[in-house]
Design a protein around this motif. Structure first.
Motif, PDB file in Angstrom:
ATOM      1  N   LYS A   7       5.620  -5.762  -8.127  1.00  0.00           N
ATOM      2  CA  LYS A   7       6.860  -6.003  -8.859  1.00  0.00           C
ATOM      3  C   LYS A   7       6.746  -7.336  -9.572  1.00  0.00           C
ATOM      4  O   LYS A   7       6.009  -8.218  -9.140  1.00  0.00           O
ATOM      5  N   GLY A   8       7.499  -7.470 -10.652  1.00  0.00           N
ATOM      6  CA  GLY A   8       7.550  -8.750 -11.354  1.00  0.00           C
ATOM      7  C   GLY A   8       6.332  -9.032 -12.199  1.00  0.00           C
ATOM      8  O   GLY A   8       6.021 -10.187 -12.460  1.00  0.00           O
ATOM      9  N   ILE A   9       5.626  -8.014 -12.647  1.00  0.00           N
ATOM     10  CA  ILE A   9       4.433  -8.232 -13.461  1.00  0.00           C
ATOM     11  C   ILE A   9       4.812  -8.785 -14.830  1.00  0.00           C
ATOM     12  O   ILE A   9       4.183  -9.701 -15.338  1.00  0.00           O
ATOM     13  N   LEU A  10       5.854  -8.245 -15.437  1.00  0.00           N
ATOM     14  CA  LEU A  10       6.252  -8.692 -16.770  1.00  0.00           C
ATOM     15  C   LEU A  10       7.253  -9.843 -16.733  1.00  0.00           C
ATOM     16  O   LEU A  10       7.247 -10.696 -17.614  1.00  0.00           O
ATOM     17  N   LYS A  40      11.227  -2.775  -0.489  1.00  0.00           N
ATOM     18  CA  LYS A  40      12.489  -3.503  -0.446  1.00  0.00           C
ATOM     19  C   LYS A  40      13.469  -2.864  -1.422  1.00  0.00           C
ATOM     20  O   LYS A  40      13.130  -2.632  -2.580  1.00  0.00           O
ATOM     21  N   PRO A  41      14.685  -2.556  -0.972  1.00  0.00           N
ATOM     22  CA  PRO A  41      15.667  -1.975  -1.884  1.00  0.00           C
ATOM     23  C   PRO A  41      16.093  -2.999  -2.938  1.00  0.00           C
ATOM     24  O   PRO A  41      15.914  -4.205  -2.764  1.00  0.00           O
ATOM     25  N   ILE A  49      12.393  -6.753   3.919  1.00  0.00           N
ATOM     26  CA  ILE A  49      11.016  -6.829   3.425  1.00  0.00           C
ATOM     27  C   ILE A  49      10.051  -6.360   4.517  1.00  0.00           C
ATOM     28  O   ILE A  49      10.235  -6.658   5.691  1.00  0.00           O
ATOM     29  N   ASN A  50       9.033  -5.619   4.121  1.00  0.00           N
ATOM     30  CA  ASN A  50       7.951  -5.159   5.004  1.00  0.00           C
ATOM     31  C   ASN A  50       8.443  -4.273   6.156  1.00  0.00           C
ATOM     32  O   ASN A  50       7.873  -4.299   7.247  1.00  0.00           O
ATOM     33  N   GLN A  51       9.463  -3.485   5.903  1.00  0.00           N
ATOM     34  CA  GLN A  51       9.980  -2.593   6.937  1.00  0.00           C
ATOM     35  C   GLN A  51       9.071  -1.379   7.112  1.00  0.00           C
ATOM     36  O   GLN A  51       8.423  -0.930   6.166  1.00  0.00           O
ATOM     37  N   ILE A  52       9.070  -0.898   8.338  1.00  0.00           N
ATOM     38  CA  ILE A  52       8.291   0.295   8.666  1.00  0.00           C
ATOM     39  C   ILE A  52       9.124   1.144   9.621  1.00  0.00           C
ATOM     40  O   ILE A  52       9.909   0.610  10.421  1.00  0.00           O
ATOM     41  N   SER A  53       8.986   2.448   9.495  1.00  0.00           N
ATOM     42  CA  SER A  53       9.633   3.349  10.448  1.00  0.00           C
ATOM     43  C   SER A  53       8.713   4.544  10.629  1.00  0.00           C
ATOM     44  O   SER A  53       7.830   4.792   9.812  1.00  0.00           O
TER      45      SER A  53
END
Length: 178
Positions: A7-10, A40-41, A49-53
């Motif tokens: 994300k945030g490349i541009l 991340k929503p 951030i870095n959630q896993i389920s």
């Protein structure tokens, strides 16, 4: 493996997250684990951030669920007895066991090694100039496309300079790994 989502490349702050589903199957026990690495929503703080389920199944029966953060604590919820225990907690001792990053000194790198190849993009990012970073990235990619077109026109087959293919292991190996 989960995929890397950039994300945030541009514009904005560039970040990389892991996302997607991973399925792990044990042939001996027939257990199957399904893990989801969550992005991340749009509206969410640092806790998202870095959630896993995930869930652990045997055949069609769900035995346990997993939740937490892959870079922090992950909890195992045993659905039969209702207990919740820490399954994974990367303590400082565990973090010390990670593979050491091998870095070739910049002056010893060839022109096609990543750090040298992406030098101008990296500098622009470090300077906070996303426009320049995007321009540098575009120029680099265009040069690579031009090289591909020229090889195709000349009938020249591409061969990597820094990697060799190991047929027995079915993988690419860095030539100067040792």
């Amino acid at each position: 493996m989960p995929y890397a989502h950039c994300k945030g490349i541009l514009y904005g702050t560039m970040t990389v997250e892991l996302g997607g589903k991973v399925i792990i199957e044990c042939e001996k026990s027939s257990y199957v684990t399904e893990l989801e690495f969550k992005l991340k929503p749009f509206f969410g703080g640092s806790a998202s951030i870095n959630q896993i389920s995930g869930k652990i199944k045997s055949e069609d029966e769900v035995l346990a669920s997993l939740d937490g953060h892959w870079d922090g604590e992950v909890y195992l919820n045993d659905l039969k007895n209702g207990t919740r225990n820490i399954f994974w907690n990367p303590t400082s001792d565990i973090r010390k066991q990670r593979l050491k990053r091998h870095i070739v000194v910049f002056e010893e790198q060839t022109e096609f090694e990543s750090e040298r190849l992406w030098e101008h993009v990296t500098s622009a990012i470090n300077e906070g100039d996303q426009n320049k970073a995007t321009e540098e990235k575009y120029m680099l990619e265009e040069a690579q496309r031009k090289g591909t077109r020229e090889r195709k026109e000349n009938g020249t087959e591409w061969s990597p300079k820094l990697f060799t293919y190991d047929v027995s292991g079915n993988e690419w190996q860095y030539k100067y790994e040792e």
